[in-house]
Motif scaffolding. Structure first.
Motif, mmCIF file in Angstrom:
data_model
loop_
_atom_site.group_PDB
_atom_site.id
_atom_site.type_symbol
_atom_site.label_atom_id
_atom_site.label_comp_id
_atom_site.label_asym_id
_atom_site.label_seq_id
_atom_site.Cartn_x
_atom_site.Cartn_y
_atom_site.Cartn_z
ATOM 1 N N LEU A 78 0.813 -1.216 0.000
ATOM 2 C CA LEU A 78 0.000 0.000 0.000
ATOM 3 C C LEU A 78 0.847 1.265 0.000
ATOM 4 C CD1 LEU A 78 -2.793 -1.127 2.488
ATOM 5 C CD2 LEU A 78 -3.009 -0.804 0.012
ATOM 6 N N LEU A 79 2.041 1.196 0.591
ATOM 7 C CA LEU A 79 2.932 2.361 0.600
ATOM 8 C C LEU A 79 3.922 2.312 -0.557
ATOM 9 C CD1 LEU A 79 3.629 2.728 4.439
ATOM 10 C CD2 LEU A 79 1.853 3.797 3.039
ATOM 11 N N ASP A 80 3.787 1.279 -1.409
ATOM 12 C CA ASP A 80 4.579 1.161 -2.634
ATOM 13 C C ASP A 80 6.083 1.223 -2.343
ATOM 14 O OD1 ASP A 80 4.898 0.797 -5.357
ATOM 15 O OD2 ASP A 80 4.861 2.945 -5.811
ATOM 16 N N LEU A 81 6.533 0.381 -1.416
ATOM 17 C CA LEU A 81 7.949 0.356 -1.057
ATOM 18 C C LEU A 81 8.716 -0.541 -2.028
ATOM 19 C CD1 LEU A 81 7.828 0.053 2.844
ATOM 20 C CD2 LEU A 81 7.739 2.089 1.411
ATOM 21 N N ASP A 82 9.787 -0.010 -2.571
ATOM 22 C CA ASP A 82 10.658 -0.762 -3.474
ATOM 23 C C ASP A 82 11.818 -1.307 -2.652
ATOM 24 O OD1 ASP A 82 11.995 -1.850 -5.595
ATOM 25 O OD2 ASP A 82 12.714 0.060 -6.402
ATOM 26 N N LEU A 83 11.796 -2.610 -2.371
ATOM 27 C CA LEU A 83 12.788 -3.229 -1.501
ATOM 28 C C LEU A 83 13.667 -4.181 -2.310
ATOM 29 C CD1 LEU A 83 10.410 -4.108 1.483
ATOM 30 C CD2 LEU A 83 11.910 -2.111 1.290
ATOM 31 N N VAL A 84 14.962 -3.946 -2.285
ATOM 32 C CA VAL A 84 15.913 -4.781 -3.000
ATOM 33 C C VAL A 84 16.382 -5.896 -2.065
ATOM 34 C CG1 VAL A 84 18.113 -4.850 -4.241
ATOM 35 C CG2 VAL A 84 16.679 -2.784 -4.319
ATOM 36 N N PRO A 85 16.300 -7.168 -2.466
ATOM 37 C CA PRO A 85 16.844 -8.239 -1.613
ATOM 38 C C PRO A 85 18.312 -7.971 -1.304
ATOM 39 C CG PRO A 85 15.548 -9.155 -3.411
ATOM 40 C CD PRO A 85 15.693 -7.692 -3.706
ATOM 41 N N ILE A 86 18.698 -8.108 -0.047
ATOM 42 C CA ILE A 86 20.051 -7.734 0.365
ATOM 43 C C ILE A 86 21.109 -8.551 -0.360
ATOM 44 C CG2 ILE A 86 20.169 -9.315 2.341
ATOM 45 C CD1 ILE A 86 21.486 -5.676 2.216
ATOM 46 N N ASP A 87 20.788 -9.787 -0.723
ATOM 47 C CA ASP A 87 21.781 -10.602 -1.416
ATOM 48 C C ASP A 87 21.898 -10.255 -2.901
ATOM 49 O OD1 ASP A 87 19.292 -11.567 -2.054
ATOM 50 O OD2 ASP A 87 19.795 -13.674 -1.813
ATOM 51 N N LYS A 88 21.044 -9.335 -3.378
ATOM 52 C CA LYS A 88 21.123 -8.887 -4.771
ATOM 53 C C LYS A 88 21.770 -7.514 -4.903
ATOM 54 C CE LYS A 88 18.732 -12.481 -6.186
ATOM 55 N NZ LYS A 88 19.384 -13.587 -6.915
ATOM 56 N N VAL A 89 22.135 -6.909 -3.778
ATOM 57 C CA VAL A 89 22.705 -5.557 -3.809
ATOM 58 C C VAL A 89 24.112 -5.594 -4.405
ATOM 59 C CG1 VAL A 89 23.559 -3.654 -2.377
ATOM 60 C CG2 VAL A 89 21.340 -4.703 -1.883
ATOM 61 N N GLU A 90 24.352 -4.708 -5.340
ATOM 62 C CA GLU A 90 25.688 -4.529 -5.903
ATOM 63 C C GLU A 90 26.237 -3.203 -5.378
ATOM 64 O OE1 GLU A 90 25.644 -4.834 -10.127
ATOM 65 O OE2 GLU A 90 24.834 -6.886 -10.144
#
Length: 357
Positions: A78-90
């Motif tokens: 509902l708050l439209d949060l874009d969350l990147v999986p920590i193991d995918k962070v470059e």
């Protein structure tokens, strides 16, 4: 400390010091503990807004593991949060990492050792390795880390849009809703500031998120496997459809008028997920559960709320039962309860009658 215009030495505002250390950063990434809850999500939201407005830096929010509790998923959607999986962070050159609602080397996150950690902002009693971290703001007297994020926004006199106010308010509310209530004047002032700004319809939709059938099946099974030992109740939830359900069971059971402690333990994947609640002041629940778990796994939390995980050598029923027996023995000893046979919360005959009806 800084010298004010009157010549007296005054403490620099923490939000000023936090921002000053990020002026040369290329960007800022936020991370929290495994299975982020509303407090950690809201803290990341609030501090990201602070940095974007004050410094114009790009920010990135991450998630460590699943977000499966219905209310938490509703908050993200509902708050439209874009969350990147920590193991995918470059990680990029010049980037800074800010950890919220958790601390390094507590076993509650999956950050790489070489992550460019700049700041730790938290309210947990669980001690972490803070040596060498440039900026640390850990206030164990607070009820919510999101209250800290809100205080930084208030210090900088930054406008808070409705979606952000909704997230911050809900994040703080979820941390303070237990009894006895754990809160400070800063928590209360943050709630009073945010409520008029929040979107009440969004808030109601998050609070009353729809639940899947597996939720009710797990609650029923947990109630049927709850045993009372003096002022302690232990619920063996067996297979959890999602890890946060252990906390939901413990939150429900702690309202039972005849007990002071509620513990739920359930199997999720290859781990035994633990959640503990206390209905007495000065319970030191985080410290107690950490003592109970010991070298079997990781645990920590607050005065009246705690959680932990134990890696199971096997998920075979015999191995799980053996771990349950050891955990029960340790809990009774830690709470100074004599070894005894547990009394069922729901009598076996009633369970059988319900199955036959």
């Amino acid at each position: 400390a800084e010298s004010g215009s009157n010549g007296k030495v005054t403490a620099a505002r923490r939000s000023d010091r936090f921002l000053a250390g990020l002026r040369d950063a290329a960007g800022v990434t936020f991370a929290s503990h495994v299975h982020p809850d509303p407090d950690s999500l809201a803290s990341m939201m609030g501090l990201a807004h602070l940095i974007e407005v004050c410094l114009g830096k790009p920010t990135r929010l991450t998630r460590d593991g699943l977000i499966s509790r219905a209310e938490n998923r509703a908050m993200v959607e509902l708050l439209d949060l874009d969350l990147v999986p920590i193991d995918k962070v470059e990680w990029t050159e010049g980037e800074a990492l800010v950890m919220v609602d958790s601390q390094p080397n507590t076993g509650r996150h999956n950050l790489p050792e070489n992550a460019p950690l700049y700041a730790v902002i938290d309210h947990h009693d669980t001690p972490g390795d803070l040596e060498g971290v440039p900026f640390v703001d850990v206030r164990r007297s607070l009820g919510a880390t999101a209250s800290l994020a809100a205080s930084y926004l208030m210090e900088q006199n930054i406008a808070v849009p409705p979606d952000l106010a909704t997230g911050l308010f809900y994040g703080i509310e979820t941390e303070l809703s237990g009894y006895p209530r754990e809160a400070s004047p800063l928590d209360d002032s943050a709630l009073l500031y945010l409520y008029p700004l929040a979107d009440k319809d969004l808030l109601a939709r998050i609070r009353n998120a729809r639940l899947p059938q597996s939720h009710f099946e797990c609650i029923l099974q947990a109630m049927q496997n709850s045993f009372i030992y003096d002022r302690l109740i232990i619920s063996w939830a067996n297979e959890l459809p999602q890890p946060e359900l252990a906390a939901e069971v413990a939150d429900f059971l702690i309202r039972f008028e005849e007990i002071d402690w509620a513990v739920c333990a359930g199997v999720f994947e290859d781990k035994l997920i633990l959640s503990a609640r206390a209905a007495v002041a000065d319970a030191k629940a985080g410290e107690l559960l950490r003592q109970v778990v010991g070298k079997l796994g990781r645990a920590g939390g607050h005065d009246r709320r705690a959680g932990g995980t134990i890696l199971l050598p096997s998920t075979a029923p015999s191995a799980v039962e053996q771990m349950q027996s050891e955990l029960r023995r340790r809990l009774l000893r830690a709470l100074r309860i004599d070894e005894c046979r547990g009394q069922r919360l729901v009598a076996r005959r009633e369970i059988l009658q319900n199955l036959q009806s």
